[in-house]
Structure formats: structure tokens, C-alpha cells
Design a protein around this motif. Structure first.
Motif, PDB file in Angstrom:
ATOM      1  N   GLU A 374       0.829  -1.204   0.000  1.00 42.42           N
ATOM      2  CA  GLU A 374       0.000   0.000   0.000  1.00 42.42           C
ATOM      3  C   GLU A 374       0.865   1.257   0.000  1.00 42.42           C
ATOM      4  N   THR A 375       1.964   1.209   0.736  1.00 41.96           N
ATOM      5  CA  THR A 375       2.882   2.351   0.758  1.00 41.96           C
ATOM      6  C   THR A 375       3.385   2.667  -0.647  1.00 41.96           C
ATOM      7  N   LYS A 376       3.772   1.638  -1.371  1.00 42.55           N
ATOM      8  CA  LYS A 376       4.274   1.830  -2.735  1.00 42.55           C
ATOM      9  C   LYS A 376       3.175   2.372  -3.656  1.00 42.55           C
ATOM     10  N   ILE A 377       1.965   1.805  -3.515  1.00 43.03           N
ATOM     11  CA  ILE A 377       0.853   2.222  -4.371  1.00 43.03           C
ATOM     12  C   ILE A 377       0.519   3.692  -4.146  1.00 43.03           C
ATOM     13  N   ILE A 378       0.401   4.083  -2.865  1.00 44.75           N
ATOM     14  CA  ILE A 378       0.068   5.473  -2.543  1.00 44.75           C
ATOM     15  C   ILE A 378       1.168   6.422  -3.017  1.00 44.75           C
ATOM     16  N   PHE A 379       2.423   6.002  -2.848  1.00 44.06           N
ATOM     17  CA  PHE A 379       3.548   6.826  -3.277  1.00 44.06           C
ATOM     18  C   PHE A 379       3.503   7.068  -4.782  1.00 44.06           C
ATOM     19  N   ILE A 380       3.294   6.009  -5.550  1.00 42.92           N
ATOM     20  CA  ILE A 380       3.242   6.136  -7.010  1.00 42.92           C
ATOM     21  C   ILE A 380       2.065   7.017  -7.432  1.00 42.92           C
ATOM     22  N   ALA A 381       0.887   6.731  -6.859  1.00 35.80           N
ATOM     23  CA  ALA A 381      -0.317   7.487  -7.242  1.00 35.80           C
ATOM     24  C   ALA A 381      -0.183   8.963  -6.888  1.00 35.80           C
ATOM     25  N   ASN A 382       0.431   9.255  -5.747  1.00 38.19           N
ATOM     26  CA  ASN A 382       0.527  10.646  -5.324  1.00 38.19           C
ATOM     27  C   ASN A 382       1.603  11.420  -6.070  1.00 38.19           C
ATOM     28  N   ILE A 383       2.651  10.729  -6.509  1.00 34.04           N
ATOM     29  CA  ILE A 383       3.641  11.397  -7.374  1.00 34.04           C
ATOM     30  C   ILE A 383       2.970  11.825  -8.680  1.00 34.04           C
ATOM     31  N   ILE A 384       2.185  10.908  -9.253  1.00 33.92           N
ATOM     32  CA  ILE A 384       1.463  11.228 -10.487  1.00 33.92           C
ATOM     33  C   ILE A 384       0.448  12.338 -10.230  1.00 33.92           C
ATOM     34  N   TYR A 385      -0.217  12.275  -9.059  1.00 40.11           N
ATOM     35  CA  TYR A 385      -1.198  13.303  -8.689  1.00 40.11           C
ATOM     36  C   TYR A 385      -0.550  14.684  -8.600  1.00 40.11           C
ATOM     37  N   MET A 386       0.617  14.764  -7.955  1.00 38.38           N
ATOM     38  CA  MET A 386       1.286  16.053  -7.783  1.00 38.38           C
ATOM     39  C   MET A 386       1.683  16.648  -9.130  1.00 38.38           C
ATOM     40  N   ILE A 387       2.191  15.793 -10.023  1.00 38.37           N
ATOM     41  CA  ILE A 387       2.572  16.263 -11.368  1.00 38.37           C
ATOM     42  C   ILE A 387       1.334  16.778 -12.109  1.00 38.37           C
ATOM     43  N   ALA A 388       0.254  15.971 -12.049  1.00 38.23           N
ATOM     44  CA  ALA A 388      -0.985  16.362 -12.732  1.00 38.23           C
ATOM     45  C   ALA A 388      -1.565  17.641 -12.135  1.00 38.23           C
ATOM     46  N   LEU A 389      -1.491  17.768 -10.803  1.00 37.02           N
ATOM     47  CA  LEU A 389      -2.058  18.934 -10.130  1.00 37.02           C
ATOM     48  C   LEU A 389      -1.358  20.222 -10.557  1.00 37.02           C
ATOM     49  N   PHE A 390      -0.025  20.215 -10.543  1.00 34.74           N
ATOM     50  CA  PHE A 390       0.723  21.409 -10.932  1.00 34.74           C
ATOM     51  C   PHE A 390       0.494  21.786 -12.391  1.00 34.74           C
ATOM     52  N   LYS A 391       0.349  20.768 -13.238  1.00 34.45           N
ATOM     53  CA  LYS A 391       0.120  21.053 -14.660  1.00 34.45           C
ATOM     54  C   LYS A 391      -1.303  21.562 -14.908  1.00 34.45           C
ATOM     55  N   LEU A 392      -2.278  20.849 -14.342  1.00 37.55           N
ATOM     56  CA  LEU A 392      -3.677  21.133 -14.653  1.00 37.55           C
ATOM     57  C   LEU A 392      -4.196  22.402 -13.996  1.00 37.55           C
ATOM     58  N   ILE A 393      -3.682  22.749 -12.801  1.00 38.31           N
ATOM     59  CA  ILE A 393      -4.182  23.957 -12.132  1.00 38.31           C
ATOM     60  C   ILE A 393      -3.814  25.215 -12.919  1.00 38.31           C
ATOM     61  N   ASN A 394      -2.700  25.164 -13.626  1.00 42.41           N
ATOM     62  CA  ASN A 394      -2.268  26.318 -14.426  1.00 42.41           C
ATOM     63  C   ASN A 394      -3.161  26.526 -15.653  1.00 42.41           C
ATOM     64  N   TYR A 395      -3.661  25.412 -16.214  1.00 42.86           N
ATOM     65  CA  TYR A 395      -4.443  25.507 -17.447  1.00 42.86           C
ATOM     66  C   TYR A 395      -5.954  25.529 -17.204  1.00 42.86           C
ATOM     67  N   PHE A 396      -6.401  24.800 -16.184  1.00 37.18           N
ATOM     68  CA  PHE A 396      -7.849  24.638 -15.995  1.00 37.18           C
ATOM     69  C   PHE A 396      -8.337  25.118 -14.627  1.00 37.18           C
ATOM     70  N   ASN A 397      -7.471  25.767 -13.855  1.00 37.27           N
ATOM     71  CA  ASN A 397      -7.849  26.319 -12.555  1.00 37.27           C
ATOM     72  C   ASN A 397      -8.492  25.257 -11.646  1.00 37.27           C
ATOM     73  N   LEU A 398      -9.682  25.532 -11.113  1.00 32.42           N
ATOM     74  CA  LEU A 398     -10.322  24.631 -10.155  1.00 32.42           C
ATOM     75  C   LEU A 398     -10.683  23.283 -10.784  1.00 32.42           C
ATOM     76  N   THR A 399     -11.085  23.309 -12.036  1.00 36.56           N
ATOM     77  CA  THR A 399     -11.407  22.057 -12.738  1.00 36.56           C
ATOM     78  C   THR A 399     -10.186  21.153 -12.800  1.00 36.56           C
ATOM     79  N   GLY A 400      -9.022  21.727 -13.020  1.00 31.00           N
ATOM     80  CA  GLY A 400      -7.793  20.952 -13.077  1.00 31.00           C
ATOM     81  C   GLY A 400      -7.482  20.267 -11.762  1.00 31.00           C
TER      82      GLY A 400
END
Length: 423
Positions: A374-400
Motif C-alpha cells: 500500500e505504501t508503494k501504491i500510494i507513493f506512485i499514485a501521489n507522485i502522479i497526482y502532484m505532477i498532474a495537479l501542478f500542470k492542470l491547475i495552471n491551465y484549468f484552474n479549479l477544474t484541473g
């Protein structure tokens, strides 16, 4: 008739109803309370309250261990040995208290740095430090573990109801007498303190009735396996912090306090799903632990499918009701700004529904002992989440922000399901 009686006497259903009834009432009061704040001091100032709550909760979540998962996991093995049980309670409380003080110190030592990040003035910084006092009372890991292990979900229900009534009444006073921001922050602080005190009082009563109140006189024993399991569960919780708190902090920094207030309203609306899903998680985890110990795999699969099917119907009804008449009520209840964010609210509810429908996967995964995986799964998912969050918030604001959250939820569900069914 006998079938209905057997269903009503089911321990799992009783535990769920106890928690759900408390959470349902608490969520109702919570929704009305948010209306008191947004109507009383405005969405922007409410956004500031959300921000300091997020900062304090972030530090508390990282450094203040909550040992309830470990306690529930080890309880079935030692519940027949009273001395070992007393030693476990003592050691579990020790971890809770020490880590609470560590979290409090870390926050206060780093308060100036945090203040610079968010450009807090002196008054705002002082309010954040005052609010951090609740960490010292957030010693709830062992009490939650004890009450759930002893099937006293009714006391957890009572705790939620009492604190929500107090919060509701005091925020209502603040609204009707047009009190300022400081008053509302003080009420949130005292609500959290009351929450921590109540659950410990209930725990002491249960331990007294079980002749375990003398646990503090038991020999202090460092339980290596319990400590390791508790550390891993808290590491997993810390890895999940970006989803729990970082979105609030990033919106407050990169977008606006108004959008942060709206996002919190989104979460407040979705609290209905939380109040359904959380009790199910809490009741299924001890149940799955017992079933796995007895090797009743068929019962586990059956319960999983039934729970997911029921939750699917409930989520569909909630989203449908929101779009038929819900938005009209929300605009009158919170703010007319809600009407400008219909798409975002629907999208957020859809993502939360996905997590709620398949919530049973999480207690099952933990009960199976896959804590390291579970530690590995959460780590992988959250790394992807952080990358997606920084990218999407710049382009789509709250929707991102909401889309990034949906990506994280989907990844965790897919990876956990794949691992369980592969095995």
C-alpha cells in the motif's frame, strides 16, 4: 420476519448504523454551519479559515501518529491476554502523546516560515498559532482503536453528535450577532478540543468497565511489530496528505481565497458521501480482520459486492437529486457564486462517488496485511497526482484540481484491485 430480525441483529449493520446516524446528523449541522460562516463573514474570509485549518492539519497529519489501525490489527491476537492488552494500550497511548507534542513543536518552530509563504500578517500568524493548540488534544489514535475493537461504535456516534451540536450552536451565535473572524476561528479550535476530550473520556469508561483501566500501571514494553505497523500506516497517511490538504494550500496560493472557499463548499456538499463511506470503512476493517483470521474468503467477497452495489445506487441518487433541485437550494443556502461552479461541483461529486463505491477495497487491503505494498501504491499514485495537479491547475484552474484528484483515486483503486485479484 426472521430474516429481517437477523439482518437488524447483524453486528456489522449495527456498528454501521451507529456511526452513520452520528455522522449524518453531524454532516447536516456541518452544512448549515458553513452557511453561517459564508453568510456571516463571506466566502473569502471563510477561505482563510480553510487555509489555516489546512496548514495545521498538514503538520498534524505528518508528525502526529494515529495508532488505531495498528491497535485494531493486533487486538484479535491478544484480547484473551489481559496483561499483554494493557501493555499494548499503554504503548499505543505513549506513541499518540509523544507524536502530538512533536507535531505541535514543529508547527510553532516553523510558523514564521509558513507565514512568509502565505504572506500572513501578525494577526493572521497569531491566529494560526492559537489554532495549533488543538494538536495537543488530538490524542485519538488509541481511543478510536479501543472503542472500535470493543464494538462501542455508539460512543463514537455520541462524540460526533455532541461536538457537532456545540459547533452548530456557537457558529449560529457568531452569525446572528455578526461576530468577527477571530470568534469563528476560536469556535473551530474549541470544537476540536472538545472532540479530543470526549473520546478519551468514553475510552476510559470502556476500559474501566472491562477492568483495564490500570493499563497505566502495566509494564512499559516496546512492541516492535506494533510500532513498525503503526509507522507504516502513518507513512501511508502522510503520503496521502497531498490529496487531503495540499489542494487547499495550492488553491490558496495559486488561485484565490474565493475559489478556495468554493472548493471547500464542494467538499462540504460531498460530505454526504464521506458520512456514508467512512462508517463503512470503520466497520468493515475489524470485520475483515476477523474473517481473514477465520479464512472465510467467500464471506469477504460477498460482503464486498453487496456493499459496492448499495453504494452505487446511493451515489446515483445523490448526484441526480443535486441536479434536479439541489443547486437551487445551495445558491440560497451558501452563496449565489455556487451557481457559477455547477460543472466543477458535479465533477467533484463524480470523482468522490468513484472512491465511495469501491471504498471496501481499502480496509480489505489493510486487513490482508499488504501494508508495505500500500505504501508503494500510494507513493506512485501521489507522485502522479502532484505532477498532474501542478500542470492542470495552471491551465484549468479549479477544474484541473478536481481532475487531478480523480486521477489519483482511480490509480489507487486500479492498483489495489489488481494486486488483490492477482493473489
Amino acid at each position: 420476519m426472521d430474516r429481517v430480525r437477523n439482518i437488524l441483529q447483524d453486528k456489522l449493520l449495527k456498528n454501521f448504523l451507529n456511526i452513520f446516524s452520528g455522522d449524518a446528523l453531524a454532516s447536516l449541522f456541518s452544512i448549515i454551519s458553513v452557511s453561517f460562516i459564508t453568510k456571516g463573514i463571506g466566502v473569502e474570509k471563510y477561505g482563510y479559515i480553510v487555509l489555516i485549518q489546512g496548514v495545521v492539519a498538514l503538520i498534524d497529519g505528518v508528525f502526529n501518529f494515529q495508532s488505531w489501525q495498528g491497535f485494531i490489527k493486533f487486538f484479535p491476537e491478544i484480547k484473551g491476554d489481559r496483561e499483554r492488552l494493557k501493555e499494548l494500550i499503554k504503548f499505543s497511548y505513549f506513541l499518540d502523546i509523544v507524536t502530538a507534542f512533536i507535531a505541535f513543536l514543529v508547527l510553532n518552530l516553523g510558523s514564521r516560515f509558513i507565514g512568509k509563504i502565505y504572506n500572513f500578517n501578525r494577526e493572521q500568524l497569531f491566529l494560526m498559532i492559537i489554532f495549533s493548540l488543538y494538536i495537543l488534544f488530538n490524542i485519538q489514535g488509541t481511543p478510536i482503536g479501543v472503542l472500535r475493537s470493543f464494538n462501542r461504535f455508539d460512543l463514537l456516534r455520541n462524540q460526533r453528535i455532541i461536538t457537532s451540536i456545540y459547533n452548530f450552536i456557537m457558529l449560529g451565535i457568531g452569525f446572528f450577532f455578526n461576530l468577527n473572524l477571530n470568534f469563528f476561528i476560536f469556535i473551530f479550535l474549541t470544537t476540536n478540543i472538545l472532540n479530543g476530550i470526549l473520546i478519551n473520556i468514553y475510552t476510559m469508561l470502556v476500559l474501566k468497565n472491562s477492568n483495564l483501566l490500570g493499563f497505566f500501571k502495566a509494564k512499559f514494553k516496546f512492541d516492535k511489530e506494533f510500532f513498525k505497523f503503526t509507522c507504516l500506516t502513518n507513512i501511508n497517511s502522510s503520503l496521502d496528505i497531498p490529496v487531503q490538504y495540499f489542494d487547499n494550500l495550492l488553491i490558496g496560493k495559486m488561485l484565490s481565497l474565493e475559489q478556495l472557499g468554493i472548493y471547500k463548499i464542494c467538499k462540504t456538499i460531498a460530505i454526504v458521501l464521506d458520512k456514508i463511506g467512512t462508517p463503512i470503512y470503520q466497520t468493515l476493517y475489524p470485520y475483515f480482520c476477523e474473517m481473514i483470521k477465520e479464512n472465510k474468503k467467500r464471506e469477504i467477497v460477498k460482503k464486498f459486492l453487496v456493499v459496492s452495489s448499495i453504494l452505487s445506487v446511493i451515489c446515483f441518487c445523490i448526484i441526480g437529486s443535486l441536479n434536479i433541485f439541489g443547486f437551487y437550494l445551495l445558491e440560497r443556502f451558501f452563496s449565489e457564486l455556487v451557481g457559477d461552479y455547477k460543472f466543477q461541483i458535479n465533477l467533484y461529486l463524480l470523482m468522490r462517488s468513484l472512491g465511495t463505491i469501491f471504498i471496501a477495497i481499502h480496509p480489505l487491503f489493510l486487513a490482508l496485511g499488504y501494508i508495505k505494498v500500500e505504501t508503494k501504491i500510494i507513493f506512485i499514485a501521489n507522485i502522479i497526482y502532484m505532477i498532474a495537479l501542478f500542470k492542470l491547475i495552471n491551465y484549468f484552474n479549479l477544474t484541473g484540481v478536481i481532475v487531478a484528484y480523480g486521477v489519483q483515486v482511480s490509480l489507487i483503486l486500479i492498483m489495489k484491485s489488481w494486486y488483490i485479484f492477482r493473489r
